[in-house]
Scaffold this motif. Structure first.
Motif, PDB file in Angstrom:
ATOM      1  N   ALA C 268      42.854  25.843  30.836  1.00 44.79           N
ATOM      2  CA  ALA C 268      42.094  25.172  31.877  1.00 44.79           C
ATOM      3  C   ALA C 268      42.380  25.858  33.201  1.00 44.79           C
ATOM      4  O   ALA C 268      43.526  25.876  33.664  1.00 44.79           O
ATOM      5  CB  ALA C 268      42.484  23.695  31.948  1.00 44.79           C
ATOM      6  N   VAL C 269      41.368  26.470  33.763  1.00 40.90           N
ATOM      7  CA  VAL C 269      41.507  27.133  35.062  1.00 40.90           C
ATOM      8  C   VAL C 269      40.761  26.284  36.073  1.00 40.90           C
ATOM      9  O   VAL C 269      39.591  25.949  35.861  1.00 40.90           O
ATOM     10  CB  VAL C 269      40.931  28.559  35.005  1.00 40.90           C
ATOM     11  N   THR C 270      41.444  25.912  37.154  1.00 39.86           N
ATOM     12  CA  THR C 270      40.824  25.032  38.145  1.00 39.86           C
ATOM     13  C   THR C 270      40.988  25.599  39.544  1.00 39.86           C
ATOM     14  O   THR C 270      42.108  25.876  39.976  1.00 39.86           O
ATOM     15  CB  THR C 270      41.473  23.634  38.110  1.00 39.86           C
ATOM     16  N   GLY C 271      39.875  25.799  40.200  1.00 42.49           N
ATOM     17  CA  GLY C 271      39.901  26.180  41.620  1.00 42.49           C
ATOM     18  C   GLY C 271      40.628  27.482  41.895  1.00 42.49           C
ATOM     19  O   GLY C 271      41.252  27.648  42.937  1.00 42.49           O
ATOM     20  N   LEU C 272      40.551  28.418  40.962  1.00 45.95           N
ATOM     21  CA  LEU C 272      41.256  29.697  41.134  1.00 45.95           C
ATOM     22  C   LEU C 272      40.590  30.493  42.256  1.00 45.95           C
ATOM     23  O   LEU C 272      39.400  30.783  42.224  1.00 45.95           O
ATOM     24  CB  LEU C 272      41.215  30.480  39.823  1.00 45.95           C
ATOM     25  N   THR C 273      41.391  30.821  43.263  1.00 48.74           N
ATOM     26  CA  THR C 273      40.855  31.528  44.428  1.00 48.74           C
ATOM     27  C   THR C 273      41.801  32.665  44.790  1.00 48.74           C
ATOM     28  O   THR C 273      43.017  32.526  44.704  1.00 48.74           O
ATOM     29  CB  THR C 273      40.734  30.566  45.629  1.00 48.74           C
ATOM     30  N   LEU C 274      41.197  33.783  45.177  1.00 50.64           N
ATOM     31  CA  LEU C 274      42.007  34.952  45.524  1.00 50.64           C
ATOM     32  C   LEU C 274      41.292  35.713  46.640  1.00 50.64           C
ATOM     33  O   LEU C 274      40.076  35.926  46.571  1.00 50.64           O
ATOM     34  CB  LEU C 274      42.174  35.861  44.296  1.00 50.64           C
ATOM     35  N   HIS C 275      42.040  36.063  47.651  1.00 45.25           N
ATOM     36  CA  HIS C 275      41.448  36.817  48.768  1.00 45.25           C
ATOM     37  C   HIS C 275      42.051  38.211  48.827  1.00 45.25           C
ATOM     38  O   HIS C 275      43.190  38.409  48.453  1.00 45.25           O
ATOM     39  CB  HIS C 275      41.714  36.090  50.087  1.00 45.25           C
ATOM     40  N   ASP C 276      41.254  39.158  49.317  1.00 46.48           N
ATOM     41  CA  ASP C 276      41.821  40.493  49.511  1.00 46.48           C
ATOM     42  C   ASP C 276      42.494  40.553  50.877  1.00 46.48           C
ATOM     43  O   ASP C 276      42.533  39.562  51.608  1.00 46.48           O
ATOM     44  CB  ASP C 276      40.749  41.580  49.330  1.00 46.48           C
ATOM     45  N   ALA C 277      43.021  41.734  51.199  1.00 47.64           N
ATOM     46  CA  ALA C 277      43.801  41.865  52.427  1.00 47.64           C
ATOM     47  C   ALA C 277      42.949  41.509  53.641  1.00 47.64           C
ATOM     48  O   ALA C 277      43.472  41.014  54.642  1.00 47.64           O
ATOM     49  CB  ALA C 277      44.335  43.291  52.548  1.00 47.64           C
ATOM     50  N   ALA C 278      41.654  41.766  53.544  1.00 46.40           N
ATOM     51  CA  ALA C 278      40.774  41.501  54.690  1.00 46.40           C
ATOM     52  C   ALA C 278      40.309  40.055  54.729  1.00 46.40           C
ATOM     53  O   ALA C 278      39.542  39.672  55.612  1.00 46.40           O
ATOM     54  CB  ALA C 278      39.571  42.432  54.634  1.00 46.40           C
ATOM     55  N   GLY C 279      40.749  39.263  53.757  1.00 42.69           N
ATOM     56  CA  GLY C 279      40.382  37.852  53.770  1.00 42.69           C
ATOM     57  C   GLY C 279      39.094  37.538  53.037  1.00 42.69           C
ATOM     58  O   GLY C 279      38.658  36.392  53.004  1.00 42.69           O
ATOM     59  N   ARG C 280      38.472  38.571  52.443  1.00 38.15           N
ATOM     60  CA  ARG C 280      37.255  38.291  51.672  1.00 38.15           C
ATOM     61  C   ARG C 280      37.643  37.688  50.331  1.00 38.15           C
ATOM     62  O   ARG C 280      38.661  38.064  49.744  1.00 38.15           O
ATOM     63  CB  ARG C 280      36.481  39.590  51.427  1.00 38.15           C
ATOM     64  N   THR C 287      36.448  27.777  38.187  1.00 42.36           N
ATOM     65  CA  THR C 287      36.914  26.692  37.330  1.00 42.36           C
ATOM     66  C   THR C 287      36.238  26.799  35.967  1.00 42.36           C
ATOM     67  O   THR C 287      35.011  26.920  35.891  1.00 42.36           O
ATOM     68  CB  THR C 287      36.577  25.323  37.951  1.00 42.36           C
ATOM     69  N   PHE C 288      37.032  26.814  34.921  1.00 44.33           N
ATOM     70  CA  PHE C 288      36.452  26.804  33.574  1.00 44.33           C
ATOM     71  C   PHE C 288      37.503  26.364  32.575  1.00 44.33           C
ATOM     72  O   PHE C 288      38.700  26.303  32.895  1.00 44.33           O
ATOM     73  CB  PHE C 288      35.871  28.167  33.190  1.00 44.33           C
ATOM     74  N   GLU C 289      37.046  26.049  31.385  1.00 48.68           N
ATOM     75  CA  GLU C 289      37.952  25.670  30.305  1.00 48.68           C
ATOM     76  C   GLU C 289      37.604  26.466  29.072  1.00 48.68           C
ATOM     77  O   GLU C 289      36.453  26.829  28.865  1.00 48.68           O
ATOM     78  CB  GLU C 289      37.793  24.180  29.977  1.00 48.68           C
ATOM     79  N   ILE C 290      38.584  26.755  28.267  1.00 46.81           N
ATOM     80  CA  ILE C 290      38.323  27.345  26.962  1.00 46.81           C
ATOM     81  C   ILE C 290      38.993  26.458  25.923  1.00 46.81           C
ATOM     82  O   ILE C 290      40.192  26.151  26.049  1.00 46.81           O
ATOM     83  CB  ILE C 290      38.851  28.786  26.846  1.00 46.81           C
ATOM     84  N   ARG C 291      38.208  26.049  24.936  1.00 49.21           N
ATOM     85  CA  ARG C 291      38.758  25.173  23.908  1.00 49.21           C
ATOM     86  C   ARG C 291      39.341  25.997  22.770  1.00 49.21           C
ATOM     87  O   ARG C 291      39.141  27.206  22.672  1.00 49.21           O
ATOM     88  CB  ARG C 291      37.671  24.234  23.390  1.00 49.21           C
ATOM     89  N   ARG C 292      40.073  25.314  21.962  1.00 51.16           N
ATOM     90  CA  ARG C 292      40.668  25.956  20.788  1.00 51.16           C
ATOM     91  C   ARG C 292      39.560  26.538  19.926  1.00 51.16           C
ATOM     92  O   ARG C 292      38.541  25.905  19.661  1.00 51.16           O
ATOM     93  CB  ARG C 292      41.436  24.886  20.007  1.00 51.16           C
ATOM     94  N   GLY C 293      39.748  27.812  19.514  1.00 43.61           N
ATOM     95  CA  GLY C 293      38.760  28.442  18.649  1.00 43.61           C
ATOM     96  C   GLY C 293      37.447  28.760  19.355  1.00 43.61           C
ATOM     97  O   GLY C 293      36.403  28.864  18.714  1.00 43.61           O
ATOM     98  N   GLU C 294      37.500  28.893  20.654  1.00 44.39           N
ATOM     99  CA  GLU C 294      36.271  29.174  21.396  1.00 44.39           C
ATOM    100  C   GLU C 294      36.370  30.535  22.093  1.00 44.39           C
ATOM    101  O   GLU C 294      37.441  30.910  22.592  1.00 44.39           O
ATOM    102  CB  GLU C 294      36.036  28.092  22.438  1.00 44.39           C
ATOM    103  N   ILE C 295      35.244  31.241  22.100  1.00 46.72           N
ATOM    104  CA  ILE C 295      35.197  32.491  22.838  1.00 46.72           C
ATOM    105  C   ILE C 295      34.312  32.282  24.064  1.00 46.72           C
ATOM    106  O   ILE C 295      33.128  31.967  23.929  1.00 46.72           O
ATOM    107  CB  ILE C 295      34.637  33.652  21.991  1.00 46.72           C
ATOM    108  N   LEU C 296      34.928  32.423  25.248  1.00 45.02           N
ATOM    109  CA  LEU C 296      34.153  32.316  26.472  1.00 45.02           C
ATOM    110  C   LEU C 296      33.874  33.718  26.988  1.00 45.02           C
ATOM    111  O   LEU C 296      34.796  34.491  27.266  1.00 45.02           O
ATOM    112  CB  LEU C 296      34.912  31.520  27.534  1.00 45.02           C
ATOM    113  N   GLY C 297      32.597  34.052  27.094  1.00 50.59           N
ATOM    114  CA  GLY C 297      32.230  35.370  27.603  1.00 50.59           C
ATOM    115  C   GLY C 297      31.977  35.301  29.093  1.00 50.59           C
ATOM    116  O   GLY C 297      31.411  34.334  29.588  1.00 50.59           O
TER     117      GLY C 297
END
Lengths: 379, 351, 514
Positions: C268-280, C287-297
């Protein structure tokens, strides 16, 4: 089968290098107008026992230096600062041993530990700078060499004891009970004795430890993996910053040992005539020995052997000592080149073996060439 | 023979001999390098000279020793062989240099520089029948060792006094090559001499490098920078005890229209003509005289041993007068000299 | 040869632009090219197709003068030439557009075009006029004064083509030009190529995407294992026949048989945020979830945050905020190693940079990433014997073709290297597999094998985060597809009823999310 061949080829490279160095040096001698025959017969004489002792002693020191450089090399770090590290470490070791706070060999052990710690800390500065600020360890260790020189010169002045009428200064002499006794190589026949440093045993142990850590432990694996590919190391979960600092400190700790055979086996104090420049020789020796503990030992012996030739060549044959330096340089170059030649040969062989291994599966698999022919005929 | 040949050696040398058609046997221990041994009557004396780093041609104290040797060759026709130390060599390399000389039949063997202190002590004990001389060290005590030492501080005192008498800014400088106790003797004497003349004089003092970096004896650029700093700081005379780096001190003096004092030999005579005029005087340390006198004694069949001190009383040190720039203060300087010889003035040997 | 502008494809009377006869090239242990014969006619688009590693790239390098052939002859415009450098090739009228663009971002189009060809038309007004002329003549629509960094991928490619034309090329080689393009851009490119051939230029088009080749090429030469198998005209072959020519076997398909996903969420990934050095924002509230036995592309044009997403989940990117929970464990405070130990397998995008120690033997590569876990390690020691044995197990199970476990990884072909990595990352029973472009640059056989392994593991309950630029792979393998655009997830698709075109629209932000 392959391993045997690999080993043979491993021997081939240095042999090739020596022959090439022999030819090139001869040409240099000829062009310098020196007596080539005399030079080689002098060099290739069986050395006397005391010369053997000198060679082993010098090799012992050079070996530790090569080992220190190799530790960092394995992680693709270029520790040019072994020179400064061993000098400051030997100084501290000499002061500690000279003060003799502990009796006998406890004092020796304490001094060795202190020397290694100082070497580690000194090299660690470069490691921290590299890990946290991205400062190239090449630059920082060179700078630290200069700083080490000044720091030691200053501290030596403070700590020095000077004999009346002498122009040398040094730290307090190490008490006899804390010295590492020599191993006699042969009974002294006429005057000069032939003894090797007791520290040689410790140098051998250091080599074994190096081999074990590098090839058998997870730490060694992480270190080598980082050296080969930082990106792959990161992806595999290695903390590269931490490894950088630890590796530099380890390299520095080994560097801290470099001056100790001289300190405990011969000089008994650190003074103005303490041997310098050993750290730089270590770089060439680590290169020559391919970071392999046995290879480094052979390289150190070869260097020590060549250095031992310097005096007789000057005095008995009348050749300038620069010739010896040239020979050393030529050998390093030719070894590097011939290793590369052999390596390429091995890679080529390896690739063709792999190609063979990949191929047999092809005709057996669905990729039979026959249908193609059919199709070609059909079209 | 000190070593035995092997077939391998024979094989290699044979192939090389064939290759180069070069004559000469394999085990010839006679020397064929070194300086010419012609001229003079052949005394049959075989002299080995072990230089410090730099060897012959360093324009400093190795050359000074070489000059003494050359004079002996000329006058006594001795058979010399020379060998120079390498930078950063081991103690055993220095010992081995001396032993190799002994093995090859050289006697006496002169070791140039205090770096040989321990090596001479050890090897002289190993070979009691051979004779050694060591320059700049008086700690080796043995019947077969002569210690040739100098009172550098006394000579430096005189040039320090000369500088103080000549300066117009009451500010003089000292540039040492490498900070060793030996060079500190120069500094100590110089300061004492200057302060003897004028207790309020300002003496700037610096060293180019620290042990084990001996490049301070062969780095004119660094010498120049150091001297420029002193001239900028108000000095008008700078004394150097920095071997080959001194050339830079002279240049700095010439460019800023100031004066310099040379060291070891009469540098007015040996320096580049373009800087000749700035060399007010030189502190003379007559190593050549010491070497020649030692070899003269040996040629006369006597091996001196123990300390021979070359000080002002025997003119082992002194100051030069070439160029005539100190002629006007010669009386005052000679007075100081006499006071030192008489013991009325004590010259310190450490700062 | 006379100058004509006949465009009759396949017509033997059309003059030849390039004629290759008996080209051979050997590398140590490998025959890259062997008896290659190709005729490229003027005014045609000639496709060269083959699997990865079939020798296409080597052949093109030979034609562009990067490598000399060991045997055979090259004729350009009817006269035999010897090309010992790209400069020779350019002089002979051959230009090449590489898969990876060679443009300076901070320069304008004009400056990029003129760079290195200043002698042709100067650097001033004349050059600008020439760029305009070429752009108009071939319908490239390139503004000479635009900054390259402001251009999209398709426009950059057109600048590359313009560069080649500016240098006077009459034969243009395009190395896998569609690999970096979304479907709409591919259509535009093909329009440009048709313009080029109309003007009498010869285009050599290298690809392994058969549908594209069939739609644009006038002639198709198939290369297999270093040699030219046949030259065909698109009208005479189907995509399937072409594929069989390429591999000599039936094409594998990534299709997934059954939907077997459970309801248990493994990642379960929630609100994952990442900025580069310039703040972009590189990742913006993902946000997404992957269930057991599931392939998320994850679909997206490269550079829209896929790499950052992977690295953030792996813990290789400091500074990422948001929560990442694997089963019940909060991954956020964990190091990469701990995350791996917690059950993440990782097939990196660039296997040479992130997946392998190229100069180390295979068994050491087996240890990589597993240096803290059995069977390759126990405590602080590496167990060499066990590592070798387990490497052999992977070699057998994953059909890694190698003479042994002591071979350096570099010696293996891309497909075998990738199979080794897949085998390694599957060992230790991971809960989650992060597979970034798992079949990029591997041959069809290895591709099918890797798909199979992923599918089998999925059936056993493995969750997979699949990043791929190959839309067929994404559609065929995934249970769900999320589209990423500028660091944001912009739409979810069901692979069973989405077309590559729809995905392409979402990827470029052109269409509306389904």
């Amino acid at each position: 089968m392959t391993r045997v061949l690999r080993a043979l080829l491993g021997l081939l490279a240095p042999l090739l290098a020596l022959v090439a160095a022999f030819v090139i040096t001869s040409l240099v001698l000829i062009s310098a107008g020196d007596p080539v025959g005399e030079v080689w017969s002098e060099i290739l004489q069986v050395p006397e026992t005391r010369n053997v002792a000198n060679i082993v002693n010098q090799a012992c020191v050079l070996y530790l230096s090569g080992l220190a450089v190799a530790v960092a090399f394995r992680m693709n770090l270029f520790n040019i600062g072994v020179d400064g590290q061993y000098r400051i470490a030997a100084f501290v070791g000499a002061v500690v041993a000279g003060e003799a706070w502990l009796p006998g060999y406890l004092n020796t052990a304490l001094a060795i530990v202190c020397a290694m710690a100082v070497g580690a800390l000194w090299a660690g500065i470069a490691g921290v700078l590299r890990a946290t600020r991205g400062v190239s360890e090449v630059i920082s260790t060179i700078m630290l060499n200069f700083i080490s020189t000044s720091v030691v010169a200053y501290l030596l002045r403070e700590a020095a004891v000077r004999e009346e009428g002498s122009n040398t200064i040094g730290t307090k002499e190490i008490p006899e009970g804390s010295r590492i006794g020599p191993i006699p190589l042969a009974a002294a026949d006429s005057g000069p004795t032939a003894e090797i440093y007791g520290f040689v045993v410790l140098a051998v142990l250091a080599g074994v430890a190096y081999w074990f850590v590098m090839s058998r432990t997870r730490f060694g694996f992480d270190l080598r993996a980082t050296g080969q590919s930082t990106t792959a190391a990161v992806a595999s979960g290695i903390n590269v910053r931490r490894m950088t600092i630890i590796t530099m400190m380890l390299s520095g700790a080994v560097a801290g040992l470099v001056g100790l055979p001289i300190l405990f086996g011969e000089a008994y104090s650190y003074g103005s005539t303490f041997q310098s420049g050993l750290g730089f020789a270590g770089i060439a020796i680590a290169l020559l020995g391919r970071n392999n503990p046995v290879g480094i030992a052979l390289a150190a012996l070869l260097f020590a052997f060549l250095e031992e030739q310097s005096n007789p060549l000057q005095i008995l044959v009348g050749v300038s000592p620069e010739i010896v330096a040239i020979t050393q340089g030529v050998i390093v170059l030719t070894v590097v080149i011939s290793y590369e030649v052999v390596r390429r040969f091995l890679t080529r062989r390896e690739q063709s073996r792999v190609a063979k291994a990949e191929r047999p599966a092809d005709p057996a698999g669905p990729a039979d060439p026959a249908p193609t022919q059919d199709q070609e005929a059909r079209a | 023979m000190r070593r035995s040949s092997t077939t391998l050696a024979a094989l290699f040398s044979a192939s090389i001999l064939a290759l180069t058609a070069c004559g000469g046997g394999g085990d010839d221990t006679a020397s064929d390098g070194g300086s010419d041994s012609e001229g003079g009557s052949d005394s049959g004396l075989k002299v080995g000279l072990a230089y410090d780093v730099g060897g012959r041609g360093d324009q400093s104290f190795n050359d000074s020793a070489a000059a003494g040797l050359d004079q002996a060759i000329e006058e006594y026709g001795i058979d010399p062989q020379e060998s120079a130390a390498e930078d950063g060599e081991s103690e055993s390399a220095r010992e081995e240099r001396l032993r190799t000389f002994v093995d090859a039949g050289y006697d006496p063997i002169i070791a140039v520089g205090f770096a040989y202190e321990a090596a001479v002590a050890k090897v002289a004990e190993e070979f009691p029948d051979s004779h050694f001389a060591i320059i700049d060290s008086e700690t080796v005590e043995a019947d077969n060792v002569a210690n040739l030492v100098f009172a550098e501080e006394e000579g430096s005192f005189l040039v320090g006094a000369a500088a103080a008498l000549k300066t117009e800014t009451d500010n003089v400088g000292f540039v040492g090559g490498v900070e060793t106790p030996l060079i500190q003797k120069f500094e100590a004497g110089y300061i004492a001499g200057a302060e003897a003349v004028n207790p309020d004089i300002e003496v700037q003092s610096t060293y180019l490098t620290q042990i084990p970096d001996f490049s301070g004896f062969a780095d004119p650029a660094r010498g120049k920078t150091a001297a420029e700093g002193m001239f900028d700081g108000g000095a008008d005379i700078v004394y150097h005890a920095a071997g080959g780096s001194g050339g830079g001190v002279f240049e700095a003096a010439a460019e800023s229209d100031n004066l310099a004092i040379g060291v070891d030999s009469d540098q007015y005579e040996t320096a580049d003509p373009s800087v000749q005029d700035v060399i007010m005087t030189s502190m003379l340390k007559n190593i050549d005289v010491a070497v020649f006198e030692y070899l003269t004694a040996v040629n006369d069949g006597e091996f001196p041993s123990g300390i021979t001190r070359y000080d002002l009383s025997v003119d082992g040190v002194g100051y030069s007068t070439s160029g005539g720039q100190v002629d006007d203060i010669a009386d005052e300087l000679d007075e100081y000299k006499q006071q030192i010889i008489d013991g009325e003035v004590e010259v310190p040997s450490a700062p | 040869m006379t100058e004509t502008s006949s465009t009759a494809p396949g017509d033997p009377s059309t003059p030849l632009a390039v004629r290759l006869r008996g080209i051979g090239k050997r590398f140590p242990g490998v025959i890259a090219n062997d008896d290659v014969n190709i005729d490229v006619r003027r005014g045609t688009i000639h496709a060269v197709v083959g699997e990865n590693g079939a020798g296409k790239s080597t052949l093109m390098k030979i034609l562009y003068g990067v490598q000399p052939p060991d045997s055979g002859t090259i004729e350009i415009g009817g006269s035999q030439v010897k090309l010992s450098s790209p400069a020779d090739a350019i002089k002979a009228g051959v230009g090449m557009v590489f898969q990876h663009f060679m443009l300076a971002d901070n320069l304008t189009v004009l400056e990029n075009v003129v760079l290195g060809a200043e002698k042709q038309h100067g650097i001033g007004r004349k050059a600008r006029a020439e760029v305009r002329r070429i752009s108009d003549a071939y319908g490239l629509g390139v503004d000479p004064d635009a900054l390259v960094e402001d251009l999209g991928v398709g426009a950059r490619q057109r600048v590359e083509i313009l560069k080649v034309l500016f240098r006077g090329a009459r034969t243009i080689i395009l190395d896998e030009p569609t690999a970096v393009l979304v479907p709409q851009e591919v259509d535009e490119l093909f329009g440009n190529l048709r313009e080029l051939k109309k003007e009498g230029l010869a285009v050599l088009f290298i690809s392994h995407k058969l549908d594209e080749v069939l739609s644009v090429a006038d002639e198709i030469t198939v290369i297999r294992r270093g040699t030219t198998v046949r030259t065909v005209v698109p009208a005479d072959v189907t995509s399937r026949q072409l594929a069989e020519l390429m591999v000599g076997s039936e094409l594998p398909s990534p299709g997934i048989s059954e939907k077997a996903t459970s309801t248990r969420v493994q990642l379960a990934v929630t609100g994952l945020t990442l900025h580069d050095a310039a703040g972009r924002a590189l990742l913006d509230d993902v946000t997404f979830e992957i269930r057991r036995g599931e392939i998320l592309g994850i679909a997206g044009v490269e550079g829209n945050g896929q790499a950052e997403l992977v690295e953030a989940v792996m813990g290789m990117r400091p500074g990422a905020t948001g929560s990442i929970v694997l089963t019940d464990q909060d991954l956020a405070p964990m190091s990469t190693l701990r995350r791996r130990e917690a059950g993440i397998g990782y097939i990196p995008e660039d296997r040479h940079r992130h997946g392998l120690l190229l100069d180390s033997p295979l068994w050491e590569n087996r240890v990589l990433g597993h240096q803290s876990r059995p069977p390759s390690a126990s405590g602080r020691l590496i167990k060499r014997g066990a590592a070798r044995a387990d490497t052999q197990r992977i070699i057998d199970a994953y059909d890694v073709r190698t003479p042994g476990t002591d071979v350096p990884a570099r010696a293996l072909s891309g497909g075998n290297q990738q199979k080794l990595i897949v085998g390694r990352e599957m060992s230790g029973d991971p809960i989650l597999l992060i597979a970034a472009h798992p079949t990029r640059g591997v041959d069809v056989g290895a591709q099918a094998a890797i798909w199979n392994h992923i599918r089998e593991a999925r059936a056993d309950g493995l969750s997979v985060l699949l990043i791929s630029a190959d839309l067929d792979e994404l559609i065929g393998l995934s249970d769900r597809i999320e589209v990423v655009l500028r660091g944001r997830l912009v739409g979810e698709f069901d692979p069973s009823d989405v077309t590559p075109e729809q995905l392409g629209s979402a990827m470029t932000g052109a269409g509306s999310a389904a």
